[in-house]
Design a protein around this motif. Structure first.
Motif, PDB file in Angstrom:
ATOM      1  N   SER A 253      71.646  16.115  24.162  1.00  0.00           N
ATOM      2  CA  SER A 253      70.711  16.596  25.180  1.00  0.00           C
ATOM      3  C   SER A 253      69.427  15.784  25.259  1.00  0.00           C
ATOM      4  O   SER A 253      68.664  15.952  26.209  1.00  0.00           O
TER       5      SER A 253
ATOM      6  N   ARG B 184      57.913  21.721  25.935  1.00  0.00           N
ATOM      7  CA  ARG B 184      58.388  22.489  27.073  1.00  0.00           C
ATOM      8  C   ARG B 184      57.240  22.732  28.063  1.00  0.00           C
ATOM      9  O   ARG B 184      56.068  22.486  27.758  1.00  0.00           O
TER      10      ARG B 184
ATOM     11  N   ALA C 295      63.080  20.868  38.728  1.00  0.00           N
ATOM     12  CA  ALA C 295      63.483  22.161  38.174  1.00  0.00           C
ATOM     13  C   ALA C 295      62.385  23.170  38.466  1.00  0.00           C
ATOM     14  O   ALA C 295      61.292  22.817  38.955  1.00  0.00           O
TER      15      ALA C 295
ATOM     16  N   ALA D  65      60.462  26.694  36.576  1.00  0.00           N
ATOM     17  CA  ALA D  65      60.284  27.399  35.305  1.00  0.00           C
ATOM     18  C   ALA D  65      59.868  28.838  35.580  1.00  0.00           C
ATOM     19  O   ALA D  65      59.012  29.092  36.439  1.00  0.00           O
TER      20      ALA D  65
ATOM     21  N   PHE E 103      60.748  33.728  30.196  1.00  0.00           N
ATOM     22  CA  PHE E 103      60.877  33.134  28.867  1.00  0.00           C
ATOM     23  C   PHE E 103      60.096  33.920  27.829  1.00  0.00           C
ATOM     24  O   PHE E 103      60.604  34.222  26.736  1.00  0.00           O
TER      25      PHE E 103
ATOM     26  N   ILE F 156      64.527  33.426  27.196  1.00  0.00           N
ATOM     27  CA  ILE F 156      65.587  32.636  27.827  1.00  0.00           C
ATOM     28  C   ILE F 156      65.116  31.184  27.906  1.00  0.00           C
ATOM     29  O   ILE F 156      64.210  30.845  28.671  1.00  0.00           O
ATOM     30  N   ALA F 157      65.737  30.314  27.102  1.00  0.00           N
ATOM     31  CA  ALA F 157      65.280  28.928  27.006  1.00  0.00           C
ATOM     32  C   ALA F 157      65.404  28.194  28.327  1.00  0.00           C
ATOM     33  O   ALA F 157      64.587  27.311  28.638  1.00  0.00           O
ATOM     34  N   SER F 158      66.421  28.525  29.132  1.00  0.00           N
ATOM     35  CA  SER F 158      66.605  27.825  30.411  1.00  0.00           C
ATOM     36  C   SER F 158      65.467  28.102  31.378  1.00  0.00           C
ATOM     37  O   SER F 158      65.280  27.356  32.353  1.00  0.00           O
ATOM     38  N   CYS F 159      64.702  29.167  31.160  1.00  0.00           N
ATOM     39  CA  CYS F 159      63.539  29.468  32.013  1.00  0.00           C
ATOM     40  C   CYS F 159      62.336  28.602  31.670  1.00  0.00           C
ATOM     41  O   CYS F 159      61.327  28.639  32.380  1.00  0.00           O
ATOM     42  N   ASN F 160      62.454  27.814  30.594  1.00  0.00           N
ATOM     43  CA  ASN F 160      61.321  27.017  30.123  1.00  0.00           C
ATOM     44  C   ASN F 160      61.820  25.607  29.804  1.00  0.00           C
ATOM     45  O   ASN F 160      62.012  25.255  28.638  1.00  0.00           O
ATOM     46  N   PRO F 161      62.036  24.763  30.829  1.00  0.00           N
ATOM     47  CA  PRO F 161      62.648  23.440  30.604  1.00  0.00           C
ATOM     48  C   PRO F 161      61.764  22.532  29.754  1.00  0.00           C
ATOM     49  O   PRO F 161      60.542  22.711  29.663  1.00  0.00           O
ATOM     50  N   GLN F 162      62.414  21.538  29.161  1.00  0.00           N
ATOM     51  CA  GLN F 162      61.682  20.523  28.408  1.00  0.00           C
ATOM     52  C   GLN F 162      61.105  19.488  29.367  1.00  0.00           C
ATOM     53  O   GLN F 162      61.607  19.277  30.478  1.00  0.00           O
TER      54      GLN F 162
END
Length: 591
Positions: free
Chosen positions: A90, A187, A217, A219, A224, A229-235
């Motif tokens: 990733s 993030r 994306a 956020a 989050f 929910i990790a997908s709600c907080n992208p890197q």
């Protein structure tokens, strides 16, 4: 010579009349009156009359201290820590990343190389590879193939040695919009933290992450933070532009949930999400039926429908049936304080902006509340009660009963909710100077200032010794029971020769205790001696008390100071005024 002057001369008395005798003492009287007026005026200005003043101070407001730590101290700095080991599947490489390439052969070789600003990886004497944007695992395979062309029968390892740093722009409704330095492991929430956090009206759920002119994306930082929910907080990625807009659409949840409030609406929100964001149900929830009001427009009445536990969605009005949403699935509320056996499943459906969810409580639900008992009981502390059932004697029994040192005469029950009851008249009088009050207002103000607010009338001796159930009051949450330690002395205070505490002996009169304290002092006002009863805090005249009880206080005030010169001054002032009035009248009559 004018006519008026001739007339005045003609009216002067002659020698043969009684006028000369009056004229002989009037000048002296006038002079004395003027002298007295001057003296009294001087005295009055030097010694203004004393007036009774009552000093009253407004209650001090509690001081609220705010944290002084800066925003940067509350959030992780760029690359300061890792959530976990970096995954090669990733993590994308970019300019600034550094790698270590190991060639394990007869003569091991190690290359410490980095990705240059063009996104290329240069391995001296081996190859030049374009790795920008590749996942670490993809770059690893590409590097192995290139190195094996130069080193046969060798084992190749590729590892990430250092993280690159890049610029991130945080704009919109944040405290400090600007450009910050981040890493690929940070993030979006960290970048917002570097910018000081959200402004009051910022959207926490529609944060845009732009890459150049395109949307990379979105956020949902609220999701989050609430649900992890990790997908709600992208890197973050190189050159990201994070834009925080205003929040516009909302939905509301009220009633028996742990956090009733308005929440920002995000397209796709479900009924189950709303319950979760509000922290789930509280213990007193009436979970059988949940009402939802849906507003279809500013000029239309809301559509009302009900979510039935274990059932579907229904409405009480036939005209609302076309607007009842379609059930998508079923869910069980996991959050909150309900036991597993009390949980029901509900139909799930999509929310719309401005929806209002009402979750009602069980009628007459009895909540356990706390009271405090302090002092001479075996186990002082806090105890849970059931309002409407728990009585005073019940709590004392649960506390192990009273100790032998308990002084029941001074025991009290304070009802905290009564302390905060507003007395509008007393609040009004606190804003008025005492000199402007009427006599009744001043007396009321003094009494209210001295009273023990919240004190309930109960005789602990009658209750615990005589067994009088009429004194066994029902308790309320927040009540404080105080049972002091026995006092085996009587306090003699004020104008006695040796004020202090004297050991109590039954049968002794107040005068006996005064004599033991050395007798009255020279300036004692004997006629105003008072006994302050320990049991009632009542002030009683000396002649009305037959026997002193333990804990009583004998108070002897000081004689008031006599201002004799003030009396003399007032007499002189009155005499001066009388003489002045006489002179004015006499002059008017004779003229």
């Amino acid at each position: 010579m004018g006519k008026d002057e001739i007339m005045l001369r003609e009216r002067k008395p002659g020698r043969g009349s009684g006028g000369p005798r009056r004229a002989s003492w009037l000048p002296w009287a006038s002079s004395i009156a003027l002298l007295l007026m001057f003296l009294t005026g001087t005295i009055s200005s030097a010694n203004p009359p004393r007036t009774r003043e009552t000093k009253w101070e407004a209650p001090r407001s509690s001081l609220s201290l705010k944290g002084s730590s800066d925003a940067e101290s509350r959030f992780a700095k760029p690359g300061e820590g890792l959530e976990a080991a970096i995954s090669a599947d990733s993590y994308r490489l970019g300019p600034g990343d550094s790698l270590t390439i190991g060639v394990w052969a007869l003569q091991p070789v190690q290359y410490d190389v980095g990705v240059n600003v063009e996104g290329r990886l240069i391995i001296p004497g081996v190859a030049e590879l374009q790795v920008d944007g590749l996942f670490l695992e993809e770059a690893r395979e590409l590097i192995k193939q290139a190195v094996l062309r130069s080193f046969h029968d060798a084992e190749i390892t590729v590892s990430l040695r250092g993280l690159r740093r890049f610029l991130v722009h945080v704009l919109g409704q944040v405290e400090r919009p600007g450009t910050y330095i981040g890493t690929a492991t940070d993030r979006v929430s960290a970048a917002v933290g570097w910018a000081g956090g959200f402004m009051p009206y910022a959207s926490q759920r529609r944060v845009s992450i732009m890459c150049g002119d395109s949307l990379r994306a979105r956020a949902d930082l609220f999701g989050f933070l609430r649900r992890g929910i990790a997908s709600c907080n992208p890197q973050l990625r190189d050159g990201d532009i994070i834009y925080v807009p205003y929040a516009h659409q909302r939905f509301t949840i009220r009633g028996a949930v742990n956090e009733p409030a308005e929440f920002e609406f995000l397209e796709g929100d479900r009924f189950s999400d709303a319950i979760s964001y509000a922290g789930g149900f509280t213990p007193e929830v009436f979970a059988d039926t949940i009402e939802v009001a849906r507003y279809l427009g500013p000029d239309r009445h809301p559509v009302r429908f009900f979510v039935i536990a274990g059932g579907g969605l229904v409405t009480a009005r036939s005209q609302d049936e076309p607007y009842v949403p379609r059930a998508l699935a079923r869910f069980t509320v996991q959050e909150g304080n309900l036991a597993p056996e009390d949980r029901s499943d509900y139909a799930d459906f999509l929310l719309q902006p401005e929806d209002v969810i009402f979750i009602r409580s069980i009628p007459e639900y009895r909540v356990k509340r706390l009271i405090e008992i302090v002092g001479e009981v075996v186990y002082p502390g806090f105890y849970a009660i059931t309002e409407g059932e728990t009585r005073l004697s019940d709590v004392i029994t649960r506390a192990g009963g009273i100790t032998p040192e308990a002084f029941l005469i001074e025991a009290t029950l304070i009802r905290s909710e009564a302390i905060h009851l507003e007395d509008k008249e007393f609040e009004r009088l606190k804003k008025i100077p005492p000199a402007d009050m009427t006599e009744d207002e001043y007396e009321y103000f003094k009494l209210r200032s001295r009273e023990n607010r919240g004190l309930m009338v109960v005789d602990f001796s009658e209750l615990l010794v005589e067994g009088d159930t009429g004194q066994d009051l029902l308790l309320r949450g927040g009540d404080v029971i105080t049972i002091p330690k026995r006092r085996d002395f009587v306090s003699v205070l004020g104008m006695v020769r040796s004020p202090g505490n004297i050991l109590y002996e039954p049968g002794r009169s107040p005068k006996d205790f005064i004599e033991e304290a050395g007798g009255y002092a020279e300036k004692a006002d004997r006629g105003k001696t008072r006994i302050i009863k320990a049991s009632t805090a009542e002030w009683v005249s000396l002649g009305d008390v037959e026997e002193v009880e333990p804990g009583d206080t004998i108070w002897i005030p000081e004689k008031p100071e006599r201002h004799y010169w003030q009396v003399v001054k007032e007499i002189i002032l009155v005499a001066t005024q009388i003489v002045t009035i006489y002179l004015v009248v006499d002059t008017a009559v004779n003229n």
